[in-house]
Design a protein around this motif. Structure first.
Motif: not given
Length: 171
Positions: A127-143
């Motif tokens: 839920t960061t304010e940086n829209v490039d990094f925000a949003g639900d995790i879509k799958w395993n092994f997000e970093k």
């Protein structure tokens, strides 16, 4: 007991954290870890799963943690949020990681990285304010790459290999 944990988690979510150094988690061996222990080093936080097509990334994460130990601390967060691909207990997960990939980097206990029971740390990260990094995790092994001061500086999706030029260039 579950109600107490949920209330405490809700209180932490409502607490406005400035950076990840304000969070703690339970390691896979049951010990409490405060992320402030890692001030001065980058962190690579990864949601993992033992029965995923990306599971082979454990090997790359281990190599990255060894090769760049002076720059970054890798922490895996096993989660069963996607297709039931992390069904094991903490003991089973730790054994699997050690036996199959020689994992020695820090692993958290199994937790949730999405949904109503999302861990406070991953709620903060997604839920960061940086829209490039925000949003639900879509799958395993997000970093999630965190800088030396505890700020999220980059998010890599599952397909980004741990030893890719894209990731290494950010270290």
């Amino acid at each position: 007991m579950k109600l107490v944990v949920l209330i405490l988690a809700a209180m932490m979510i409502n607490h406005s954290a400035d950076n990840v150094h304000q969070f703690t988690f339970t390691a896979i061996d049951g010990k409490q870890v405060n992320l402030s222990e890692f001030k001065g080093k980058k962190l690579l936080l990864v949601n993992t799963a033992s029965e995923c097509g990306f599971t082979k990334q454990y090997a790359g994460l281990q190599e990255l943690s060894e090769k760049y130990a002076d720059k970054v601390v890798v922490i895996g967060f096993p989660a069963n949020n996607f297709g039931g691909q992390e069904p094991g207990s903490n003991v089973e997960i730790q054994g699997f990681c050690e036996k199959n990939f020689g994992v020695t980097f820090l692993l958290a206990e199994k937790s949730s990285v999405k949904g109503d029971d999302i861990s406070p740390l991953f709620k903060y990260l997604t839920t960061t304010e940086n829209v490039d990094f925000a949003g639900d995790i879509k799958w395993n092994f997000e970093k999630f790459l965190i800088d030396e001061k505890g700020n999220l500086i980059h998010r890599f999706r599952s397909k980004t290999e741990p030893l890719s030029d894209e990731l290494i260039s950010k270290l």
